[in-house]
Write a protein that holds these residues in place. Structure first.
Motif, mmCIF file in Angstrom:
data_model
loop_
_atom_site.group_PDB
_atom_site.id
_atom_site.type_symbol
_atom_site.label_atom_id
_atom_site.label_comp_id
_atom_site.label_asym_id
_atom_site.label_seq_id
_atom_site.Cartn_x
_atom_site.Cartn_y
_atom_site.Cartn_z
ATOM 1 N N UNK A 51 -15.688 -25.817 -1.056
ATOM 2 C CA UNK A 51 -15.977 -24.536 -1.707
ATOM 3 C C UNK A 51 -17.204 -24.650 -2.606
ATOM 4 N N UNK A 52 -17.303 -25.716 -3.389
ATOM 5 C CA UNK A 52 -18.472 -25.896 -4.247
ATOM 6 C C UNK A 52 -19.752 -25.944 -3.438
ATOM 7 N N UNK A 53 -19.716 -26.653 -2.342
ATOM 8 C CA UNK A 53 -20.883 -26.737 -1.450
ATOM 9 C C UNK A 53 -21.269 -25.355 -0.939
ATOM 10 N N UNK A 54 -20.275 -24.570 -0.574
ATOM 11 C CA UNK A 54 -20.558 -23.215 -0.075
ATOM 12 C C UNK A 54 -21.191 -22.348 -1.151
ATOM 13 N N UNK A 55 -20.749 -22.504 -2.389
ATOM 14 C CA UNK A 55 -21.344 -21.747 -3.488
ATOM 15 C C UNK A 55 -22.808 -22.128 -3.675
ATOM 16 N N UNK A 56 -23.088 -23.428 -3.660
ATOM 17 C CA UNK A 56 -24.470 -23.894 -3.815
ATOM 18 C C UNK A 56 -25.323 -23.390 -2.663
ATOM 19 N N UNK A 57 -24.835 -23.531 -1.459
ATOM 20 C CA UNK A 57 -25.616 -23.094 -0.294
ATOM 21 C C UNK A 57 -25.877 -21.596 -0.310
ATOM 22 N N UNK A 58 -24.912 -20.804 -0.781
ATOM 23 C CA UNK A 58 -25.121 -19.354 -0.905
ATOM 24 C C UNK A 58 -26.198 -19.067 -1.946
ATOM 25 N N UNK A 59 -26.164 -19.789 -3.066
ATOM 26 C CA UNK A 59 -27.184 -19.614 -4.096
ATOM 27 C C UNK A 59 -28.572 -19.999 -3.604
ATOM 28 N N UNK A 60 -28.658 -21.096 -2.865
ATOM 29 C CA UNK A 60 -29.953 -21.531 -2.338
ATOM 30 C C UNK A 60 -30.480 -20.555 -1.280
ATOM 31 N N UNK A 61 -29.577 -20.022 -0.458
ATOM 32 C CA UNK A 61 -30.000 -19.033 0.536
ATOM 33 C C UNK A 61 -30.542 -17.786 -0.156
ATOM 34 N N UNK A 62 -29.884 -17.351 -1.214
ATOM 35 C CA UNK A 62 -30.359 -16.203 -1.990
ATOM 36 C C UNK A 62 -31.764 -16.488 -2.533
#
Length: 103
Positions: A51-62
């Protein structure tokens, strides 16, 4: 195989991952040409699920989509990026000296 985890949702202040009453989130702030990630919380209920990885990846994609520099003030974002030198170019030049690739 279908991914059983729901998507990360962006609000005006954070990226959220929610299942029932449990919420994991990564806060963000926009400032000038940057997105600052100051704080991430992943409840124990989500431990070991990526889940933490998904949050980071969503932030980086943004950040990519908005063409913003990343300022990883949160230790979780900082550690994630530090382990991936290919992401260093996204980090604001003022903050790159603090990144260290880990073997």
């Amino acid at each position: 195989m279908t991914d059983p985890l729901p998507d990360v949702v962006r609000t005006d202040k954070r990226f959220e991952f929610r299942v029932g009453d449990d919420v994991a989130f990564a806060e963000y702030r926009l400032k000038d040409d940057s997105v600052i990630f100051p704080h991430t919380v992943v409840p124990e209920a989500f431990a070991g699920q990526g889940v933490g990885k998904r949050l980071v990846e969503a932030g980086l994609q943004f950040a990519r989509e908005q063409k913003l520099w990343v300022r990883p003030h949160c230790p979780f974002f900082h550690a994630y990026i530090s382990k991936r030198p290919e992401l260093y170019e996204m980090v604001h030049p003022d903050e790159r000296p603090g990144l260290k690739a880990k073997a």
